[in-house]
Design a protein around this motif. Structure first.
Motif, PDB file in Angstrom:
ATOM      1  N   UNK A  39      50.928  26.753  52.687  1.00 27.98           N
ATOM      2  CA  UNK A  39      49.632  27.311  51.845  1.00 27.98           C
ATOM      3  C   UNK A  39      50.169  27.941  50.946  1.00 27.98           C
ATOM      4  N   UNK A  40      49.268  28.296  49.731  1.00 26.08           N
ATOM      5  CA  UNK A  40      49.971  28.999  48.478  1.00 26.08           C
ATOM      6  C   UNK A  40      50.269  30.449  49.083  1.00 26.08           C
ATOM      7  N   UNK A  41      49.688  31.074  49.979  1.00 24.39           N
ATOM      8  CA  UNK A  41      49.921  32.342  49.914  1.00 24.39           C
ATOM      9  C   UNK A  41      51.180  32.581  50.726  1.00 24.39           C
ATOM     10  N   UNK A  42      51.766  31.486  51.207  1.00 27.54           N
ATOM     11  CA  UNK A  42      53.124  31.371  52.208  1.00 27.54           C
ATOM     12  C   UNK A  42      54.278  30.996  51.372  1.00 27.54           C
ATOM     13  N   UNK A  52      67.158  26.843  45.221  1.00 30.15           N
ATOM     14  CA  UNK A  52      66.872  25.609  44.426  1.00 30.15           C
ATOM     15  C   UNK A  52      67.627  24.489  44.842  1.00 30.15           C
ATOM     16  N   UNK A  53      68.931  24.625  44.777  1.00 32.57           N
ATOM     17  CA  UNK A  53      70.026  23.380  45.275  1.00 32.57           C
ATOM     18  C   UNK A  53      69.443  22.837  46.560  1.00 32.57           C
ATOM     19  N   UNK A  54      68.841  23.680  47.740  1.00 32.80           N
ATOM     20  CA  UNK A  54      68.410  23.365  49.042  1.00 32.80           C
ATOM     21  C   UNK A  54      67.231  22.448  48.644  1.00 32.80           C
ATOM     22  N   UNK A  55      66.244  22.803  47.922  1.00 34.20           N
ATOM     23  CA  UNK A  55      65.190  22.172  47.519  1.00 34.20           C
ATOM     24  C   UNK A  55      65.332  21.001  47.018  1.00 34.20           C
ATOM     25  N   UNK A  56      66.278  20.936  46.034  1.00 29.95           N
ATOM     26  CA  UNK A  56      66.702  19.299  45.631  1.00 29.95           C
ATOM     27  C   UNK A  56      67.422  18.574  46.525  1.00 29.95           C
ATOM     28  N   UNK A  57      68.222  19.040  47.454  1.00 26.56           N
ATOM     29  CA  UNK A  57      69.025  18.186  48.449  1.00 26.56           C
ATOM     30  C   UNK A  57      67.778  17.837  49.596  1.00 26.56           C
ATOM     31  N   UNK A  58      67.237  18.718  50.191  1.00 27.64           N
ATOM     32  CA  UNK A  58      66.416  18.123  51.009  1.00 27.64           C
ATOM     33  C   UNK A  58      64.754  19.324  50.978  1.00 27.64           C
ATOM     34  N   UNK A  59      63.985  18.909  50.632  1.00 27.95           N
ATOM     35  CA  UNK A  59      62.719  19.715  50.717  1.00 27.95           C
ATOM     36  C   UNK A  59      62.250  20.337  52.004  1.00 27.95           C
ATOM     37  N   UNK A  60      62.386  19.638  52.938  1.00 32.84           N
ATOM     38  CA  UNK A  60      62.308  20.052  54.380  1.00 32.84           C
ATOM     39  C   UNK A  60      63.402  21.223  54.615  1.00 32.84           C
ATOM     40  N   UNK A  61      64.508  21.099  54.433  1.00 28.86           N
ATOM     41  CA  UNK A  61      65.530  22.053  54.753  1.00 28.86           C
ATOM     42  C   UNK A  61      65.218  23.385  53.822  1.00 28.86           C
ATOM     43  N   UNK A  62      64.515  23.161  52.507  1.00 27.85           N
ATOM     44  CA  UNK A  62      64.145  24.274  51.878  1.00 27.85           C
ATOM     45  C   UNK A  62      63.103  25.216  52.616  1.00 27.85           C
ATOM     46  N   UNK A  63      62.207  24.211  53.131  1.00 26.16           N
ATOM     47  CA  UNK A  63      61.084  24.731  53.918  1.00 26.16           C
ATOM     48  C   UNK A  63      61.632  25.487  55.324  1.00 26.16           C
ATOM     49  N   UNK A  64      62.688  25.048  55.779  1.00 25.86           N
ATOM     50  CA  UNK A  64      63.070  25.767  57.314  1.00 25.86           C
ATOM     51  C   UNK A  64      63.871  26.949  56.646  1.00 25.86           C
ATOM     52  N   UNK A  65      64.611  26.874  55.656  1.00 24.10           N
ATOM     53  CA  UNK A  65      65.360  28.037  55.270  1.00 24.10           C
ATOM     54  C   UNK A  65      64.624  29.212  54.726  1.00 24.10           C
ATOM     55  N   UNK A  66      63.790  28.789  53.735  1.00 29.55           N
ATOM     56  CA  UNK A  66      63.227  29.785  52.777  1.00 29.55           C
ATOM     57  C   UNK A  66      61.789  30.220  52.958  1.00 29.55           C
ATOM     58  N   UNK A  67      60.985  29.193  53.735  1.00 29.39           N
ATOM     59  CA  UNK A  67      59.604  29.415  54.232  1.00 29.39           C
ATOM     60  C   UNK A  67      59.564  30.022  55.491  1.00 29.39           C
ATOM     61  N   UNK A  68      60.105  29.142  56.562  1.00 25.63           N
ATOM     62  CA  UNK A  68      60.388  29.658  57.943  1.00 25.63           C
ATOM     63  C   UNK A  68      61.191  30.743  58.147  1.00 25.63           C
ATOM     64  N   UNK A 174      54.585  31.070  37.196  1.00 24.39           N
ATOM     65  CA  UNK A 174      53.778  32.182  37.756  1.00 24.39           C
ATOM     66  C   UNK A 174      54.040  32.379  39.180  1.00 24.39           C
ATOM     67  N   UNK A 175      54.364  33.910  39.362  1.00 26.50           N
ATOM     68  CA  UNK A 175      54.551  34.118  40.824  1.00 26.50           C
ATOM     69  C   UNK A 175      55.892  33.494  41.443  1.00 26.50           C
ATOM     70  N   UNK A 266      57.830  21.615  40.133  1.00 30.29           N
ATOM     71  CA  UNK A 266      57.919  21.345  41.610  1.00 30.29           C
ATOM     72  C   UNK A 266      56.993  22.430  42.064  1.00 30.29           C
ATOM     73  N   UNK A 267      57.024  23.707  41.875  1.00 35.81           N
ATOM     74  CA  UNK A 267      56.456  24.675  42.430  1.00 35.81           C
ATOM     75  C   UNK A 267      54.778  24.658  42.129  1.00 35.81           C
ATOM     76  N   UNK A 268      54.508  23.892  40.563  1.00 34.63           N
ATOM     77  CA  UNK A 268      52.872  23.753  40.635  1.00 34.63           C
ATOM     78  C   UNK A 268      52.534  22.566  41.450  1.00 34.63           C
ATOM     79  N   UNK A 269      53.642  21.772  41.656  1.00 32.32           N
ATOM     80  CA  UNK A 269      52.993  20.633  42.700  1.00 32.32           C
ATOM     81  C   UNK A 269      52.791  21.327  44.045  1.00 32.32           C
ATOM     82  N   UNK A 270      53.774  22.142  44.511  1.00 32.73           N
ATOM     83  CA  UNK A 270      53.647  22.605  45.844  1.00 32.73           C
ATOM     84  C   UNK A 270      52.341  23.643  46.020  1.00 32.73           C
ATOM     85  N   UNK A 271      51.966  24.142  44.715  1.00 27.24           N
ATOM     86  CA  UNK A 271      50.876  24.903  45.008  1.00 27.24           C
ATOM     87  C   UNK A 271      49.468  24.275  45.137  1.00 27.24           C
TER      88      UNK A 271
END
Length: 333
Positions: A39-42, A52-68, A174-175, A266-271
């Motif tokens: 969700x955008x707010x998260x 950013x390196x984590x996001x490129x290497x594996x988007x799910x890894x970025x999700x687990x590390x930096x969203x969760x 943005x943000x 990429x962040x525009x896509x995620x939003x």
């Protein structure tokens, strides 16, 4: 005009696969490649070059590390390892260059004694708690002469130490703030606007060259160059018995700009609701602490089963334009 037109692929293929699991059966989703939509707010409002390196290497890894934020869990380590060694060496070099910013103006033997004194002071606390730190200290002491030789060569080429452990925080979208800390910044003699960013690494020269082989695979130097508007950037290998600066083969200023544009895309896509899929690439998964969370073994087994069915005569699943899909502009097979 792009110096290297191939770099434009960083932007043209900055696509993240969308969530394809909607409407699928629960048992299929349990064993399917995870691809969460955030969700955008998260969505994080700050990102570091390592993130950013984590996001490129594996988007799910970025999700687990930096969203969760699972990377924020304290890791209990009983033994000293290379990460500790790297931290100590960074501190030694920061203190040394603060005390002796220009090596050419000093007697080399005296400068080496200063480096050894600072090294003993930095490693002292670790030695008081773990005798194994002595091995790491000896390893670093053996490298000191090679480092001083490299520093003299760097100064003879016209570069002067300007600062180290330089914090930064800059808005890139943005943000979204890019934030972190630079190991070192050098300035060229007679041109205060000509800068070089350096990142100390305790990895070998071949490993660092491999990091930079494909433009956009490792974004650390590109991010640092963007922040400082630097025209030069390099990893400094502090491994084995040799010290050497390893630089990207592509124009760093162009690479820096393209990497930031990709991050913005990429962040525009995620939003917009784009998912963060797991890649399942062995080069990433082999060292990823999140592979249990993404259940790689389960969904890979299902994929292997599907491929066997295809070989038996069943139709192959559709792909994008008949080619493997890409995530963040990086192909993973």
């Amino acid at each position: 005009i792009l110096i290297n037109p191939d770099l434009r692929e960083l932007i043209e293929f900055a696509q993240v696969r969308i969530d394809e699991d909607r409407g699928s059966r629960i048992e299929d989703r349990v064993s399917a490649m995870p691809r969460p939509v955030v969700p955008v707010q998260q969505l994080p409002q700050r990102i570091s070059p390592s993130g950013y390196n984590s996001l490129v290497a594996c988007p799910y890894q970025y999700f687990a590390r930096h969203v969760l934020r699972l990377n924020e869990l304290d890791e209990v380590r009983e033994e000293l390892d290379k990460r500790d060694y790297g931290t100590w060496v960074h501190e030694v070099l920061q203190r040394f260059h603060t005390e002796i910013p220009q090596l050419q103006s000093q007697d080399k033997a005296e400068a080496e004694q200063v480096m050894r004194r600072i090294s003993d002071e930095v490693f002292a606390e670790a030695l008081a708690h773990d005798y194994l730190a002595q091995a790491w200290l000896l390893r670093w002491q053996a490298l000191i002469p090679a480092y001083l030789d490299w520093q003299l060569e760097n100064e003879e080429a016209g570069w002067r130490y300007q600062g180290s452990e330089v914090p930064f925080e800059i808005e890139v979208a943005e943000s979204l703030l890019l934030r972190g800390r630079l190991d070192r910044v050098d300035v060229y003699v007679g041109d205060i606007e000509r800068l070089s960013v350096l990142d100390y690494k305790t990895q070998s020269i071949p490993v660092l060259k491999n990091k930079l082989k494909e433009p956009g695979e490792d974004v650390q130097l590109a991010c640092y160059a963007f922040v400082q508007a630097a025209g030069a950037a390099a990893f400094v290998s502090l491994a084995d018995d040799t010290v050497l600066a390893v630089s990207p083969t592509d124009d760093i200023s162009e690479l820096a700009q393209l990497n930031i544009e990709r991050l913005q895309t990429v962040f525009a896509q995620l939003r917009s609701g784009t998912a963060l899929p797991a890649h399942g690439a062995e080069t990433v998964c082999g060292y990823c602490e999140m592979k249990g969370l993404c259940r790689r073994g389960e969904w890979e087994e299902k994929q292997d089963s599907g491929f066997r069915m295809q070989d038996s005569g069943n139709p192959k699943p559709e792909t994008e334009n008949g080619k493997p899909q890409t995530v963040n502009g990086v192909h993973h097979g």
